[in-house]
Scaffold this motif. Structure first.
Motif, PDB file in Angstrom:
ATOM      1  N   VAL A  52      21.442  48.777  -0.594  1.00  0.00           N
ATOM      2  CA  VAL A  52      22.837  48.454  -0.914  1.00  0.00           C
ATOM      3  C   VAL A  52      23.654  48.535   0.369  1.00  0.00           C
ATOM      4  O   VAL A  52      23.518  49.486   1.143  1.00  0.00           O
ATOM      5  N   ASP A  53      24.506  47.544   0.594  1.00  0.00           N
ATOM      6  CA  ASP A  53      25.291  47.508   1.826  1.00  0.00           C
ATOM      7  C   ASP A  53      26.398  48.566   1.829  1.00  0.00           C
ATOM      8  O   ASP A  53      26.824  49.060   0.788  1.00  0.00           O
ATOM      9  N   ALA A  54      26.850  48.921   3.026  1.00  0.00           N
ATOM     10  CA  ALA A  54      27.851  49.978   3.205  1.00  0.00           C
ATOM     11  C   ALA A  54      29.160  49.697   2.469  1.00  0.00           C
ATOM     12  O   ALA A  54      29.709  50.604   1.836  1.00  0.00           O
ATOM     13  N   PRO A  55      29.710  48.469   2.506  1.00  0.00           N
ATOM     14  CA  PRO A  55      30.955  48.237   1.778  1.00  0.00           C
ATOM     15  C   PRO A  55      30.836  48.501   0.280  1.00  0.00           C
ATOM     16  O   PRO A  55      31.746  49.051  -0.339  1.00  0.00           O
ATOM     17  N   THR A  56      29.705  48.143  -0.313  1.00  0.00           N
ATOM     18  CA  THR A  56      29.501  48.386  -1.739  1.00  0.00           C
ATOM     19  C   THR A  56      29.422  49.888  -2.024  1.00  0.00           C
ATOM     20  O   THR A  56      30.017  50.382  -2.985  1.00  0.00           O
ATOM     21  N   LEU A  57      28.693  50.618  -1.177  1.00  0.00           N
ATOM     22  CA  LEU A  57      28.594  52.065  -1.338  1.00  0.00           C
ATOM     23  C   LEU A  57      29.961  52.717  -1.200  1.00  0.00           C
ATOM     24  O   LEU A  57      30.331  53.594  -1.991  1.00  0.00           O
ATOM     25  N   LEU A  58      30.727  52.289  -0.206  1.00  0.00           N
ATOM     26  CA  LEU A  58      32.051  52.871   0.010  1.00  0.00           C
ATOM     27  C   LEU A  58      33.004  52.524  -1.134  1.00  0.00           C
ATOM     28  O   LEU A  58      33.833  53.349  -1.529  1.00  0.00           O
ATOM     29  N   ASN A 102      38.532  54.906   1.957  1.00  0.00           N
ATOM     30  CA  ASN A 102      39.294  53.651   1.964  1.00  0.00           C
ATOM     31  C   ASN A 102      39.533  53.156   3.382  1.00  0.00           C
ATOM     32  O   ASN A 102      39.478  51.948   3.642  1.00  0.00           O
ATOM     33  N   GLN A 103      39.786  54.072   4.322  1.00  0.00           N
ATOM     34  CA  GLN A 103      39.967  53.655   5.714  1.00  0.00           C
ATOM     35  C   GLN A 103      38.666  53.114   6.286  1.00  0.00           C
ATOM     36  O   GLN A 103      38.666  52.131   7.013  1.00  0.00           O
ATOM     37  N   ALA A 104      37.538  53.747   5.924  1.00  0.00           N
ATOM     38  CA  ALA A 104      36.237  53.238   6.379  1.00  0.00           C
ATOM     39  C   ALA A 104      36.000  51.841   5.831  1.00  0.00           C
ATOM     40  O   ALA A 104      35.496  50.960   6.541  1.00  0.00           O
ATOM     41  N   LEU A 105      36.390  51.602   4.579  1.00  0.00           N
ATOM     42  CA  LEU A 105      36.259  50.264   3.986  1.00  0.00           C
ATOM     43  C   LEU A 105      37.087  49.251   4.770  1.00  0.00           C
ATOM     44  O   LEU A 105      36.628  48.139   5.047  1.00  0.00           O
ATOM     45  N   GLU A 106      38.311  49.640   5.098  1.00  0.00           N
ATOM     46  CA  GLU A 106      39.163  48.728   5.875  1.00  0.00           C
ATOM     47  C   GLU A 106      38.570  48.461   7.248  1.00  0.00           C
ATOM     48  O   GLU A 106      38.599  47.330   7.741  1.00  0.00           O
ATOM     49  N   ASN A 107      38.034  49.491   7.869  1.00  0.00           N
ATOM     50  CA  ASN A 107      37.494  49.347   9.226  1.00  0.00           C
ATOM     51  C   ASN A 107      36.279  48.427   9.282  1.00  0.00           C
ATOM     52  O   ASN A 107      36.092  47.708  10.257  1.00  0.00           O
ATOM     53  N   ILE A 108      35.449  48.447   8.244  1.00  0.00           N
ATOM     54  CA  ILE A 108      34.257  47.591   8.272  1.00  0.00           C
ATOM     55  C   ILE A 108      34.495  46.267   7.586  1.00  0.00           C
ATOM     56  O   ILE A 108      33.643  45.390   7.661  1.00  0.00           O
ATOM     57  N   GLY A 109      35.618  46.115   6.914  1.00  0.00           N
ATOM     58  CA  GLY A 109      35.888  44.871   6.188  1.00  0.00           C
ATOM     59  C   GLY A 109      35.219  44.900   4.842  1.00  0.00           C
ATOM     60  O   GLY A 109      34.027  44.662   4.721  1.00  0.00           O
ATOM     61  N   PRO A 111      34.148  44.025   0.863  1.00  0.00           N
ATOM     62  CA  PRO A 111      33.811  42.764   0.210  1.00  0.00           C
ATOM     63  C   PRO A 111      35.072  42.119  -0.344  1.00  0.00           C
ATOM     64  O   PRO A 111      35.921  42.787  -0.902  1.00  0.00           O
ATOM     65  N   GLY A 112      35.222  40.861  -0.108  1.00  0.00           N
ATOM     66  CA  GLY A 112      36.401  40.158  -0.585  1.00  0.00           C
ATOM     67  C   GLY A 112      37.481  40.064   0.470  1.00  0.00           C
ATOM     68  O   GLY A 112      38.423  39.304   0.329  1.00  0.00           O
ATOM     69  N   SER A 113      37.351  40.852   1.537  1.00  0.00           N
ATOM     70  CA  SER A 113      38.329  40.732   2.619  1.00  0.00           C
ATOM     71  C   SER A 113      37.865  39.623   3.551  1.00  0.00           C
ATOM     72  O   SER A 113      36.806  39.047   3.395  1.00  0.00           O
ATOM     73  N   ARG A 114      38.630  39.344   4.535  1.00  0.00           N
ATOM     74  CA  ARG A 114      38.283  38.258   5.450  1.00  0.00           C
ATOM     75  C   ARG A 114      37.278  38.696   6.489  1.00  0.00           C
ATOM     76  O   ARG A 114      36.961  37.948   7.400  1.00  0.00           O
ATOM     77  N   GLY A 115      36.778  39.956   6.357  1.00  0.00           N
ATOM     78  CA  GLY A 115      35.740  40.410   7.274  1.00  0.00           C
ATOM     79  C   GLY A 115      36.275  40.882   8.601  1.00  0.00           C
ATOM     80  O   GLY A 115      35.515  41.093   9.519  1.00  0.00           O
ATOM     81  N   LYS A 116      37.584  41.021   8.724  1.00  0.00           N
ATOM     82  CA  LYS A 116      38.160  41.467   9.985  1.00  0.00           C
ATOM     83  C   LYS A 116      38.415  42.967   9.907  1.00  0.00           C
ATOM     84  O   LYS A 116      39.262  43.409   9.136  1.00  0.00           O
ATOM     85  N   PRO A 117      37.668  43.764  10.678  1.00  0.00           N
ATOM     86  CA  PRO A 117      37.941  45.185  10.691  1.00  0.00           C
ATOM     87  C   PRO A 117      39.326  45.431  11.255  1.00  0.00           C
ATOM     88  O   PRO A 117      39.782  44.739  12.153  1.00  0.00           O
ATOM     89  N   THR A 118      40.008  46.433  10.720  1.00  0.00           N
ATOM     90  CA  THR A 118      41.350  46.735  11.201  1.00  0.00           C
ATOM     91  C   THR A 118      41.258  47.876  12.202  1.00  0.00           C
ATOM     92  O   THR A 118      41.280  49.033  11.835  1.00  0.00           O
ATOM     93  N   GLY A 119      41.093  47.569  13.456  1.00  0.00           N
ATOM     94  CA  GLY A 119      41.011  48.601  14.482  1.00  0.00           C
ATOM     95  C   GLY A 119      42.370  49.181  14.751  1.00  0.00           C
ATOM     96  O   GLY A 119      43.309  48.474  15.033  1.00  0.00           O
ATOM     97  N   HIS A 120      42.476  50.507  14.651  1.00  0.00           N
ATOM     98  CA  HIS A 120      43.756  51.176  14.893  1.00  0.00           C
ATOM     99  C   HIS A 120      43.669  51.963  16.159  1.00  0.00           C
ATOM    100  O   HIS A 120      42.844  52.684  16.449  1.00  0.00           O
TER     101      HIS A 120
END
Length: 120
Positions: A52-58, A102-109, A111-120
């Protein structure tokens, strides 16, 4: 205040000299402490598919934490005193863990997002 010790009594009603016989009363010890090399059965009930991929697990972790948050809020409302304080602390830990996931999900993009990690 001392915590009471739990004892396992082999005979239902020890009487007389049997009441203090060490062969009839044993300190209660968990199975995990008695057999440390034996696998813990609670660890074998659930498994996570390694494919199972990381975004699904997260995403699943985030949903579980959200449910824990709701349950701990309900519990906090029903308790008083130091038990309530413990429930509040558990609730805060669940909130913090959910924020981290949730921040880890945002950072890796996620599922359903445009795949752009949000680097802060």
């Amino acid at each position: 205040m001392k915590k009471p010790r739990l004892y396992l009594i082999k005979k239902p009603h020890p009487s007389g000299s049997d009441a203090h016989d060490p062969t009839t009363i044993q300190p209660h010890v968990s199975a995990r402490l008695r057999h440390p090399r034996q696998s813990d059965p609670t660890r074998n009930i659930f498994t996570v598919n390694p494919d199972v991929d990381a975004p699904t697990l997260l995403t699943n972790a985030s949903q579980n934490l959200a449910m824990l948050k709701v349950m701990s809020t309900d519990l906090t409302a029903k308790l008083e005193g130091r038990h309530r304080n413990v429930a509040v602390a558990m609730h805060r830990l669940a909130v913090l863990a959910e924020m981290l996931v949730n921040q880890a999900l945002e950072n890796i993009g996620s599922p359903g997002s445009r795949g752009k990690p949000t680097g802060h």
